[in-house]
Scaffold this motif. Structure first.
Motif, PDB file in Angstrom:
ATOM      1  N   LYS A 124     -21.605  94.410 -12.462  1.00  0.00           N
ATOM      2  CA  LYS A 124     -20.882  94.686 -13.702  1.00  0.00           C
ATOM      3  C   LYS A 124     -20.292  93.418 -14.307  1.00  0.00           C
ATOM      4  CE  LYS A 124     -18.168  98.316 -13.196  1.00  0.00           C
ATOM      5  NZ  LYS A 124     -16.864  98.912 -12.871  1.00  0.00           N
ATOM      6  N   TYR A 125     -19.740  92.553 -13.447  1.00  0.00           N
ATOM      7  CA  TYR A 125     -19.060  91.387 -13.996  1.00  0.00           C
ATOM      8  C   TYR A 125     -20.035  90.353 -14.527  1.00  0.00           C
ATOM      9  CZ  TYR A 125     -14.671  93.366 -13.034  1.00  0.00           C
ATOM     10  OH  TYR A 125     -13.602  94.201 -13.102  1.00  0.00           O
ATOM     11  N   ILE A 128     -20.753  91.593 -17.982  1.00  0.00           N
ATOM     12  CA  ILE A 128     -19.646  91.288 -18.894  1.00  0.00           C
ATOM     13  C   ILE A 128     -19.648  89.807 -19.249  1.00  0.00           C
ATOM     14  CG2 ILE A 128     -17.130  91.160 -19.013  1.00  0.00           C
ATOM     15  CD1 ILE A 128     -17.016  93.785 -17.553  1.00  0.00           C
ATOM     16  N   ILE A 161     -14.068  94.150 -20.922  1.00  0.00           N
ATOM     17  CA  ILE A 161     -13.441  94.741 -19.734  1.00  0.00           C
ATOM     18  C   ILE A 161     -12.750  96.050 -20.115  1.00  0.00           C
ATOM     19  CG2 ILE A 161     -11.527  94.455 -18.107  1.00  0.00           C
ATOM     20  CD1 ILE A 161     -12.333  91.573 -17.813  1.00  0.00           C
TER      21      ILE A 161
END
Lengths: 262, 145
Positions: A124-125, A128, A161
């Motif tokens: 996920k990061y 992002i 986020i």
């Protein structure tokens, strides 16, 4: 050719479950509808004694009907949650070609599809971070100065986020994009007020670019081109509404700023 | 020099988008190159012709053609390459300026900017359509020979 033959009605059910699962995986990861249709038809008509394979795919679900020894089987599948993962589309596409050309049994095929469906995407990061890098470089591309990279990177990082935290409430794409654009431009204004950035317009332009509906645009054009004007239209409208949502989000912040409230 | 810089920026932006869309690992760099090349073409054409719409069309045509070519080379669906590559051409800046003119009650300028956004979006669609037809014709021609 695939040499496993359909022997009875149970096999027909297994085959159609396989085709439906393949179609669902593609559709819910953002494939064009004509590709989903091709894949379903390819999987079903690879068996010799299956005739009259027809599928009708729209953005939100599909029908499949096939004939086996004079008996007609029809299935309907509704697909609701549409995310985007280009890798899964690619893998299912590959799988359908392998399934047709090699000896893969129905059970083994189902297992492979299950594995494809459970492949984790990028963490996920990383996603992002990717989205935030997009924003930083876009503000440079539109003629921003190097100091504008960081504020637009941070603005989109924070709003990505927050959007990720909101995604569990299952807001529609319209609200999602609206909130994203609103937050990004708000954060951009704060960044300029704090003195990190220079050109407010370039920072805002950069920081809303990660919201651009790239998949809807491409798919709507390609679907319309391949004669699937129904899905083409609905995706085109999705793209236009997304653009409007982004414009509204930015517009409200600019309006507040022009009134001196921010 | 500025073209090289623009290529670099759009290359990294497209790569970021490919990751954001979850593209296959070995397709990320090629789609970055196609996105960078199309944005550079847009940039060059815009500085020569001073026409955003025509420049966008050419950029979109390049993305479409490169996407189809890369799809054959890497044996992946063409969307994997076209979707991230098309994003730099999307008129985000025009959208922003339209909105900012509207907020400032500068309606004449807003109409100008808005019309340009609309036609740039149409140019993207036309570019992809023409490139698809182009590659399909070439493929059919090759199959016949």
């Amino acid at each position: 050719m695939n040499h496993f033959i359909i022997k009875n009605r149970k096999d027909v059910q297994k085959l159609s479950t396989l085709a439906i699962f393949a179609g669902k995986t593609m559709l819910s990861n953002g494939a064009e509808t004509y590709r989903v249709e091709d894949t379903i038809n390819r999987i079903c008509s690879s068996k010799e004694n299956i005739k009259e394979v027809d599928s009708f795919v729209t953005q939100s679900g599909f029908f499949l009907t096939l004939e086996y020894e004079g008996e007609i089987f029809t299935y309907l599948k509704r697909v609701k949650d549409v995310g985007i993962n280009l890798n899964k589309i690619n893998l299912v596409n590959d799988f359908s070609r392998q399934f047709v050309n090699q000896d893969i049994s129905l059970e083994k095929g189902m297992k492979t599809l299950d594995e494809i469906n459970n492949i984790p995407g990028y963490p996920k990061y990383l996603k992002i971070l990717g989205g935030s890098y997009v924003s930083g470089f876009f503000s440079l591309m539109y003629g921003g100065s190097p100091q504008d990279f960081l504020p637009s990177f941070i603005a989109s990082f924070i709003s990505l986020i927050i959007l990720d935290k909101l995604s569990k409430f299952n807001l529609t794409f319209f609200i999602d994009r609206f909130i994203g654009a609103f937050l990004s431009s708000l954060l951009a204004i704060f960044a300029v007020k704090l003195g990190i950035g220079v050109n407010l317009d370039k920072i805002i332009i950069g920081s809303i670019m990660y919201l651009v509906p790239g998949v809807s645009i491409t798919n709507s054009i390609r679907d319309t081109m391949s004669g699937d004007s129904l899905s083409g239209l609905s995706k085109g409208i999705e793209a236009i509404l997304s653009a409007l949502a982004i414009a509204f989000g930015v517009g409200i912040v600019l309006n507040l700023k022009s009134k001196g409230w921010i | 020099m500025s073209v090289l810089l623009q290529f670099m920026y759009s290359f990294f932006a497209t790569i970021g988008f490919a990751i954001y869309f979850g593209a296959p690992v070995n397709s990320i760099i090629p789609s970055g190159i196609s996105g960078g090349a199309s944005w550079s073409l847009y940039y060059i054409m815009f500085s020569i012709l001073n026409d955003k719409i025509l420049a966008t069309f050419m950029g979109a045509f390049l993305v479409g053609t490169l996407g189809e070519a890369l799809a054959i080379k890497y044996k992946k669906p063409a969307t994997v390459f076209i979707t991230p590559g098309i994003v730099p051409l999307v008129p985000g800046a025009g959208m922003y300026y339209t909105m900012s003119y509207l907020v400032g009650r500068n309606f004449n300028k807003a109409i100008n900017a808005g019309t340009e956004v609309f036609f740039m979006a149409a140019a993207i669609a036309m570019g992809i359509i023409v490139s698809t037809i182009f590659t399909r014709t070439i493929r059919r021609f090759k199959r016949q020979n």
